[in-house]
Design a protein around this motif. Structure first.
Motif, PDB file in Angstrom:
ATOM      1  N   GLY A 245       0.790  -1.215   0.000  1.00 35.77           N
ATOM      2  CA  GLY A 245       0.000   0.000   0.000  1.00 35.77           C
ATOM      3  C   GLY A 245       0.823   1.266   0.000  1.00 35.77           C
ATOM      4  N   LEU A 246       2.114   1.139   0.294  1.00 35.33           N
ATOM      5  CA  LEU A 246       2.959   2.333   0.316  1.00 35.33           C
ATOM      6  C   LEU A 246       3.632   2.580  -1.039  1.00 35.33           C
ATOM      7  N   ILE A 247       4.228   1.530  -1.594  1.00 34.11           N
ATOM      8  CA  ILE A 247       5.103   1.739  -2.741  1.00 34.11           C
ATOM      9  C   ILE A 247       4.400   1.518  -4.079  1.00 34.11           C
ATOM     10  N   VAL A 248       3.490   0.556  -4.136  1.00 28.31           N
ATOM     11  CA  VAL A 248       2.871   0.286  -5.440  1.00 28.31           C
ATOM     12  C   VAL A 248       2.121   1.518  -5.985  1.00 28.31           C
ATOM     13  N   PRO A 249       1.394   2.281  -5.145  1.00 28.66           N
ATOM     14  CA  PRO A 249       0.772   3.505  -5.699  1.00 28.66           C
ATOM     15  C   PRO A 249       1.795   4.452  -6.313  1.00 28.66           C
ATOM     16  N   HIS A 250       2.980   4.541  -5.678  1.00 29.26           N
ATOM     17  CA  HIS A 250       4.009   5.422  -6.244  1.00 29.26           C
ATOM     18  C   HIS A 250       4.507   4.906  -7.587  1.00 29.26           C
ATOM     19  N   ILE A 251       4.673   3.584  -7.671  1.00 32.34           N
ATOM     20  CA  ILE A 251       5.137   3.009  -8.936  1.00 32.34           C
ATOM     21  C   ILE A 251       4.123   3.313 -10.043  1.00 32.34           C
ATOM     22  N   VAL A 252       2.841   3.111  -9.719  1.00 28.71           N
ATOM     23  CA  VAL A 252       1.796   3.372 -10.715  1.00 28.71           C
ATOM     24  C   VAL A 252       1.801   4.850 -11.102  1.00 28.71           C
ATOM     25  N   ARG A 253       1.990   5.708 -10.116  1.00 29.92           N
ATOM     26  CA  ARG A 253       1.971   7.147 -10.383  1.00 29.92           C
ATOM     27  C   ARG A 253       3.124   7.543 -11.304  1.00 29.92           C
ATOM     28  N   ILE A 254       4.291   6.951 -11.049  1.00 31.81           N
ATOM     29  CA  ILE A 254       5.449   7.297 -11.867  1.00 31.81           C
ATOM     30  C   ILE A 254       5.266   6.809 -13.296  1.00 31.81           C
ATOM     31  N   ILE A 255       4.771   5.591 -13.444  1.00 31.14           N
ATOM     32  CA  ILE A 255       4.672   5.033 -14.793  1.00 31.14           C
ATOM     33  C   ILE A 255       3.453   5.567 -15.542  1.00 31.14           C
ATOM     34  N   PHE A 256       2.320   5.675 -14.847  1.00 35.70           N
ATOM     35  CA  PHE A 256       1.074   5.969 -15.563  1.00 35.70           C
ATOM     36  C   PHE A 256       0.508   7.359 -15.297  1.00 35.70           C
ATOM     37  N   GLY A 257       1.107   8.130 -14.399  1.00 35.71           N
ATOM     38  CA  GLY A 257       0.545   9.439 -14.069  1.00 35.71           C
ATOM     39  C   GLY A 257      -0.365   9.332 -12.856  1.00 35.71           C
ATOM     40  N   ASN A 258      -0.868  10.487 -12.413  1.00 34.52           N
ATOM     41  CA  ASN A 258      -1.559  10.459 -11.121  1.00 34.52           C
ATOM     42  C   ASN A 258      -3.053  10.743 -11.195  1.00 34.52           C
ATOM     43  N   ASN A 259      -3.635  10.691 -12.374  1.00 31.42           N
ATOM     44  CA  ASN A 259      -5.077  10.911 -12.456  1.00 31.42           C
ATOM     45  C   ASN A 259      -5.801   9.660 -11.951  1.00 31.42           C
ATOM     46  N   LEU A 260      -6.475   9.816 -10.811  1.00 33.56           N
ATOM     47  CA  LEU A 260      -7.027   8.634 -10.137  1.00 33.56           C
ATOM     48  C   LEU A 260      -8.088   7.928 -10.970  1.00 33.56           C
ATOM     49  N   ARG A 261      -8.956   8.704 -11.620  1.00 31.51           N
ATOM     50  CA  ARG A 261     -10.021   8.062 -12.380  1.00 31.51           C
ATOM     51  C   ARG A 261      -9.465   7.279 -13.567  1.00 31.51           C
ATOM     52  N   LYS A 262      -8.499   7.899 -14.246  1.00 29.95           N
ATOM     53  CA  LYS A 262      -7.918   7.219 -15.408  1.00 29.95           C
ATOM     54  C   LYS A 262      -7.124   5.991 -14.995  1.00 29.95           C
ATOM     55  N   ASN A 263      -6.510   6.057 -13.814  1.00 34.43           N
ATOM     56  CA  ASN A 263      -5.633   4.960 -13.415  1.00 34.43           C
ATOM     57  C   ASN A 263      -6.268   4.013 -12.418  1.00 34.43           C
ATOM     58  N   PHE A 264      -7.571   4.120 -12.252  1.00 34.83           N
ATOM     59  CA  PHE A 264      -8.215   3.310 -11.224  1.00 34.83           C
ATOM     60  C   PHE A 264      -7.988   1.810 -11.457  1.00 34.83           C
ATOM     61  N   PHE A 265      -8.247   1.378 -12.684  1.00 29.80           N
ATOM     62  CA  PHE A 265      -8.100  -0.050 -12.967  1.00 29.80           C
ATOM     63  C   PHE A 265      -6.635  -0.441 -13.079  1.00 29.80           C
ATOM     64  N   THR A 266      -5.809   0.530 -13.460  1.00 29.03           N
ATOM     65  CA  THR A 266      -4.377   0.252 -13.480  1.00 29.03           C
ATOM     66  C   THR A 266      -3.884  -0.058 -12.073  1.00 29.03           C
ATOM     67  N   LEU A 267      -4.356   0.744 -11.110  1.00 26.36           N
ATOM     68  CA  LEU A 267      -3.961   0.503  -9.720  1.00 26.36           C
ATOM     69  C   LEU A 267      -4.395  -0.895  -9.276  1.00 26.36           C
ATOM     70  N   ILE A 268      -5.638  -1.239  -9.604  1.00 27.01           N
ATOM     71  CA  ILE A 268      -6.150  -2.548  -9.203  1.00 27.01           C
ATOM     72  C   ILE A 268      -5.326  -3.663  -9.840  1.00 27.01           C
ATOM     73  N   LEU A 269      -5.093  -3.516 -11.146  1.00 26.36           N
ATOM     74  CA  LEU A 269      -4.376  -4.559 -11.884  1.00 26.36           C
ATOM     75  C   LEU A 269      -2.935  -4.672 -11.387  1.00 26.36           C
ATOM     76  N   PHE A 270      -2.289  -3.525 -11.239  1.00 25.29           N
ATOM     77  CA  PHE A 270      -0.886  -3.523 -10.838  1.00 25.29           C
ATOM     78  C   PHE A 270      -0.727  -4.076  -9.423  1.00 25.29           C
ATOM     79  N   GLY A 271      -1.555  -3.585  -8.516  1.00 22.34           N
ATOM     80  CA  GLY A 271      -1.451  -4.036  -7.121  1.00 22.34           C
ATOM     81  C   GLY A 271      -1.705  -5.522  -6.994  1.00 22.34           C
ATOM     82  N   GLY A 272      -2.772  -5.973  -7.664  1.00 25.61           N
ATOM     83  CA  GLY A 272      -3.093  -7.394  -7.600  1.00 25.61           C
ATOM     84  C   GLY A 272      -1.976  -8.241  -8.163  1.00 25.61           C
TER      85      GLY A 272
END
Lengths: 318, 254
Positions: A245-272
């Motif tokens: 919960g600490l680092i994976v959001p940062h990884i997603v933010r760095i690679i995909f940007g920080n727009n939560l709505r656009k990256n919602f499923f990316t966060l789910i997919l990446f974290g899982g």
């Protein structure tokens, strides 16, 4: 394109998790009990927990405007852990109503912590991120101290059991754990999806967010309550699995940007996918023993995060 | 349109604002001046509807402001805080699009019309060249222009600005002042908090002076002698006045 690659990777990790075992790759046949009752639910569980923790972590980092916020920052996990430790000490390993006493105690601990933080906020009459964050930190240290105290009081076997529980584990048999997590995760993530723009706007600060038409306090409260329920259920089932919960959001933010709505499923997919991959390592690397999942997430995730930090273009403006 | 009577605001037993009253009519502007710590920014926060635990009465279109929800308020008022308080990284485009948030349904995404509006306005103000950049990488002048663009995208009638030109270089200051003038001519009601002296020469409007949270003076538009006298009183500084192109400039000698 990046999202497509992520999709392919996570699909292959899911398949790998299903077919890979200590004996090498084996195609499961129908009626294979180990596949059906152990490997399949475990894959689901790891994916759900990883996805949920990443989502909560990203959301907490946004609403607290703090890159170090994690799903466990508000002390919910520590409260839940304290409940579980108490359950272990009282030998509540029997099953009451589907789940073991430890799980129930853990979930009650999470609810109690939620109420405690609400009480503090009510006394302080302020719902600013700082009050919430600092009271969360205070509460989590308080519970950590209580856990240490209980560990100190316990005998050798229970002490060992407590330590193993606190390292987190994704071991599961059958589908009841998966179902419990799913019942919490599915509606809550839909709710959070509809709030994703609200959450993203709140990173601008309370004044600007309020001027964009948000009832900042009410939204923060709603998010706090529902994510706490989610985190409470996670910790109750799997123990406090750190780092995701600490680092994976940062990884997603760095690679995909920080727009939560656009990256919602990316966060789910990446974290899982991340937690699933960690779990594959954890259960196979020194077979037949299993490394605790919390150890693997940090061991794998730390270097991975540094690699992302140094090799992606957007990362230099962290 | 905005009617404020006897507003007081107290934090931790300290009176930040004491008995402020004034009125702003539609399409008129108000400049609020005062030394640092006089309560200007707090007044603006109250006007924006963010601080609601004040004493006194604040009527917006004849209705008590406490009875508006934040969503309703955001359609009427847009608030531009001091720009150095923005630190989070967010794409400029996303930021501008979020100003359409008050006009969007809860389950809806932004419509084509919203996106078009963002593009039109950013083109008009010349901020379209950094739509893809992050907010925290912009310079002060660029950021201020983006903030003004966002309040235009929000389509609110009233715009509140907190120190719009402080920390900006002269050319950016001129750009911002020209933008404000255009906004005013376009029919917006502006309330500007500033202690920049140039504001009186570039920007016409009534002036409210604050000192230690109290209302020190209220000068009608255009009365430069009276303004000079009162400014000297609240800042405790001797000003001199230059008249040029039918405009009055104030400055001070060290």
């Amino acid at each position: 394109m990046k999202k497509f690659i992520l999709f392919i990777i996570s699909l292959s990790v899911i398949i790998l998790s299903l077919i890979y075992s200590s004996k090498g790759i084996s195609i499961p046949h129908f009626g294979d009990k180990i596949f059906l009752y152990i490997r399949l639910p475990r894959t689901f569980l790891a994916f759900f927990i990883g996805a949920g923790l990443t989502l909560c972590g990203a959301i907490y980092q946004m609403i607290f405007r703090n890159p170090l916020a994690t799903p466990y920052t508000l002390g919910i996990a520590q409260g839940a852990s304290f409940g579980a430790v108490l359950g272990i000490l009282l030998s509540l390993n029997n099953f009451f109503f589907i789940f073991s006493g430890v799980v129930w105690f853990s979930f009650l601990g999470a609810l109690f912590t939620l109420l405690l933080i609400f009480f503090i906020v009510y006394l302080k009459k302020s719902f600013s991120p700082y009050v919430l964050l600092l009271s969360g930190v205070a509460v989590s240290f308080f519970f950590s101290a209580l856990i240490l105290f209980l560990e100190y009081l316990s005998d050798f076997t229970r002490g060992f059991q407590i330590i193993r529980w606190l390292m987190g584990s994704l071991g599961t048999v059958g589908y009841k754990d998966v179902l419990l997590i799913f019942i919490f995760l599915f509606p809550i993530s839909i709710f959070l999806y509809f709030l994703s723009d609200h959450i993203f706007i709140m990173t601008l600060g309370d004044e600007l967010a309020s001027n964009r038409g948000l009832n900042v306090k009410r939204i923060r409260m709603a998010i706090f309550v529902i994510t706490s329920l989610l985190i409470g259920s996670f910790v109750a089932v799997c123990g406090p699995i750190g780092f995701v919960g600490l680092i994976v959001p940062h990884i997603v933010r760095i690679i995909f940007g920080n727009n939560l709505r656009k990256n919602f499923f990316t966060l789910i997919l990446f974290g899982g996918t991340f937690l699933l991959l960690c779990d594959i390592f954890a259960r196979n690397i020194i077979f037949p023993a299993e490394i605790p999942i919390g150890v693997v997430t940090s061991l794998l995730g730390g270097p991975f995060f540094l690699w992302v930090l140094f090799s992606f273009k957007g990362a230099n403006k962290l | 349109m905005i009617k404020v009577s006897n507003i007081s605001y107290i934090i931790n037993g300290k009176k930040i604002l004491d008995n402020i009253s004034f009125e702003v009519k539609r399409e008129k502007s108000l400049i609020v001046v005062g030394a640092n710590g006089a309560g200007k920014s707090t007044l603006l926060k109250i006007l924006s509807g963010f601080c609601r635990d004040f004493n006194g009465e604040y009527l917006l279109f004849g209705r008590n402001v406490k009875r508006f929800t934040p969503l309703q308020l955001s359609r009427i008022i847009s608030y531009i805080p001091q720009i150095y308080s923005i630190t989070f990284e967010m794409d400029v485009f996303d930021f501008l699009l979020f100003s359409r948030f008050p006009h969007r349904g809860f389950f809806r995404n932004y419509s084509k019309n919203d996106i078009e509006k963002v593009h039109n306005i950013s083109e008009k103000l010349g901020v379209n060249i950094f739509l893809k950049r992050k907010l925290n990488t912009l310079s002060g002048g660029e950021l201020q222009k983006v903030m003004i663009a966002s309040s235009l995208v929000q389509e609110s009638e009233i715009i509140l600005l907190d120190e719009p030109v402080t920390f900006l270089d002269p050319s950016s200051q001129i750009e911002i002042y020209n933008l404000l003038k255009e906004l005013k001519e376009g029919g917006k009601t502006l309330i500007v908090v500033s202690h920049d002296l140039n504001i009186f020469s570039f920007f016409n409007g009534d002036v409210l002076g604050l000192k230690d949270g109290k209302s020190a003076f209220y000068v009608k538009k255009g009365d430069s002698e009276d303004l000079k006298y009162n400014l000297e009183k609240i800042f405790d500084v001797k000003f001199f006045k230059i008249e040029r192109n039918n405009r009055v400039f104030f400055n001070f000698d060290v």
